[in-house]
Motif scaffolding. Structure first.
Motif, PDB file in Angstrom:
ATOM      1  N   GLU A  38      46.173   5.109  20.039  1.00 43.50           N
ATOM      2  CA  GLU A  38      46.171   6.561  20.227  1.00 43.50           C
ATOM      3  C   GLU A  38      47.559   7.071  20.571  1.00 43.50           C
ATOM      4  N   ILE A  90      49.560   7.559  17.477  1.00 43.51           N
ATOM      5  CA  ILE A  90      49.132   8.771  16.779  1.00 43.51           C
ATOM      6  C   ILE A  90      49.675  10.014  17.485  1.00 43.51           C
ATOM      7  N   LEU A  91      49.522  10.040  18.805  1.00 43.43           N
ATOM      8  CA  LEU A  91      49.989  11.208  19.559  1.00 43.43           C
ATOM      9  C   LEU A  91      51.506  11.358  19.447  1.00 43.43           C
ATOM     10  N   VAL A 151      48.225  18.049  20.137  1.00 40.56           N
ATOM     11  CA  VAL A 151      47.017  17.458  19.576  1.00 40.56           C
ATOM     12  C   VAL A 151      45.899  17.637  20.603  1.00 40.56           C
ATOM     13  N   ASN A 195      42.670  16.853  20.223  1.00 40.02           N
ATOM     14  CA  ASN A 195      41.615  15.856  20.148  1.00 40.02           C
ATOM     15  C   ASN A 195      42.022  14.745  19.194  1.00 40.02           C
ATOM     16  N   VAL A 196      41.703  13.517  19.540  1.00 36.72           N
ATOM     17  CA  VAL A 196      41.954  12.388  18.632  1.00 36.72           C
ATOM     18  C   VAL A 196      40.694  11.532  18.562  1.00 36.72           C
ATOM     19  N   VAL A 204      41.964   8.289  11.153  1.00 35.78           N
ATOM     20  CA  VAL A 204      42.018   9.032  12.417  1.00 35.78           C
ATOM     21  C   VAL A 204      41.720  10.487  12.121  1.00 35.78           C
ATOM     22  N   VAL A 229      42.472  14.138  13.904  1.00 40.37           N
ATOM     23  CA  VAL A 229      43.166  14.825  14.995  1.00 40.37           C
ATOM     24  C   VAL A 229      42.928  16.329  14.871  1.00 40.37           C
ATOM     25  N   GLU A 230      42.965  16.982  16.010  1.00 43.87           N
ATOM     26  CA  GLU A 230      42.713  18.421  16.024  1.00 43.87           C
ATOM     27  C   GLU A 230      43.931  19.185  16.536  1.00 43.87           C
ATOM     28  N   TYR A 231      44.284  20.226  15.805  1.00 42.54           N
ATOM     29  CA  TYR A 231      45.305  21.180  16.250  1.00 42.54           C
ATOM     30  C   TYR A 231      44.641  22.531  16.458  1.00 42.54           C
TER      31      TYR A 231
END
Lengths: 186, 147
Positions: A86, A89-90, A99, A101-102, A117, A119-121
């Motif tokens: 994670e 990714i972050l 970000v 949410n992952v 993965v 991810v939420e923006y």
């Protein structure tokens, strides 16, 4: 793949098939397997029913084909290395916005990263920028592919009722015997 | 160009004191994804969600299914559905179409004790991976708490 289309032998000519499909469909048998084809159960309350909740785009042509989720914009990343974390990714995706949410899901058998993965923006512009920058980029020596996870339905709402309308039939419904019945959805 | 024939549907459920309790989801080649869940016996209304996922999501789903090699399996030696309920996994992938039906599987113990542990294990893990994906999609898109 050459066997792109199939015509079921027990579908009679003109039986709900559209003309263009008949014209472009070569004869190719579909190999079927499993007890589900024998089971005659019919359910009207599952995915073949109607009245599903949907999120609709609020007239935002600026976002193109992407569809906003309830709290933000979800980006899908594939080609993710099985040992990615994670933090990896972050680190990479945090450059384009916070970000929110992952979901780095794991393979249930191996325990390693499954390969994708989500991810939420919060903002469309952040998601768009992340996709533009990271699609084709490398992470732990593997090439990533990035795009929005959710899109607006490609056709009008009618499509949702009929299923694969270009095939002339809704769904596949293995528990219906053969293809003799019409789909149960309205 | 029309998409390759592709469809996935998973069902797990039973008939019991609280009626028909189940979870079911499906993906179509064009990205349409539906989820239905009637697990909460206190709640009359079914949860029914529909969303459209991008071609990349469908491509990843195809990869997961292809990698699992589940299309090579056969359910004829798997435990039959029973009073506890049943699971169904229907996949159309190109010119292959499987519709597997078996009992609910509590854990790997049930898999090891079956007549086809290798095949059932493939099914068991694929179903978990698919559910994991669907729950993530539902959670992120709707922010509801899945079962």
């Amino acid at each position: 793949m050459s066997d792109r289309y199939e015509i079921d032998l027990n579908v009679k000519p003109g039986d709900d098939l559209q003309d263009e499909e008949m014209a472009e469909a070569p004869q190719a048998a579909v190999k079927r397997k499993g007890r589900g084809f024998q089971s005659g159960d019919q359910r009207g309350d599952g995915v073949h029913s109607s009245a599903f909740d949907k999120l609709n785009s609020s007239d935002d042509s600026a976002s193109g084909r992407a569809l906003k989720s309830i709290e933000g914009w979800i980006v899908l990343i594939t080609g993710v290395h099985e040992e990615a974390t994670e933090e990896d990714i972050l680190d990479r995706f945090g450059e384009y916005g916070e970000v929110k949410n992952v979901h780095l899901n794991l393979d249930r058998r191996t325990g390693y990263v499954k390969g994708y993965v989500l991810v939420e923006y919060e903002k469309f512009s952040e998601a768009e920028e992340a996709i533009a920058a990271m699609n084709g980029a490398k992470l732990l020596d593997q090439t990533l592919t990035c795009d929005f996870a959710f899109v607006k339905p490609t056709n009008n709402d009618d499509r949702g009722r009929r299923g694969l309308t270009t095939r002339g039939r809704g769904g596949y419904g293995g528990r219906r015997s053969g293809r003799s019945n019409s789909p149960t959805r309205r | 160009m029309p998409a390759e024939e592709f469809y996935v549907r998973y069902y797990s459920g039973h008939q019991g004191r609280y009626g028909h309790e189940f979870i079911e989801f499906e993906f179509h080649a064009d990205g349409r994804c539906r989820y239905a869940n009637n697990s909460n016996y206190r709640n009359d209304s079914l949860i029914k969600k529909e969303m459209t996922v991008s071609p990349l999501m469908i491509k990843e789903l195809k990869r997961i299914i292809a990698d699992s090699e589940v299309m090579k399996e056969d359910d004829h030696k798997w435990p039959k559905k029973n009073v506890v309920g049943k699971q169904e996994l229907e996949i159309r992938f190109g010119n292959e179409h499987v519709s597997f039906e078996t009992a609910k599987i509590g854990s790997l113990v049930d898999v090891q004790g079956s007549e086809d542990p290798e095949g059932l294990r493939v099914f068991y893990y694929l179903v978990q991976d698919l559910k994991c994906l669907v729950f993530s999609l539902i959670t992120l898109h709707w922010k509801i708490k899945p079962i």
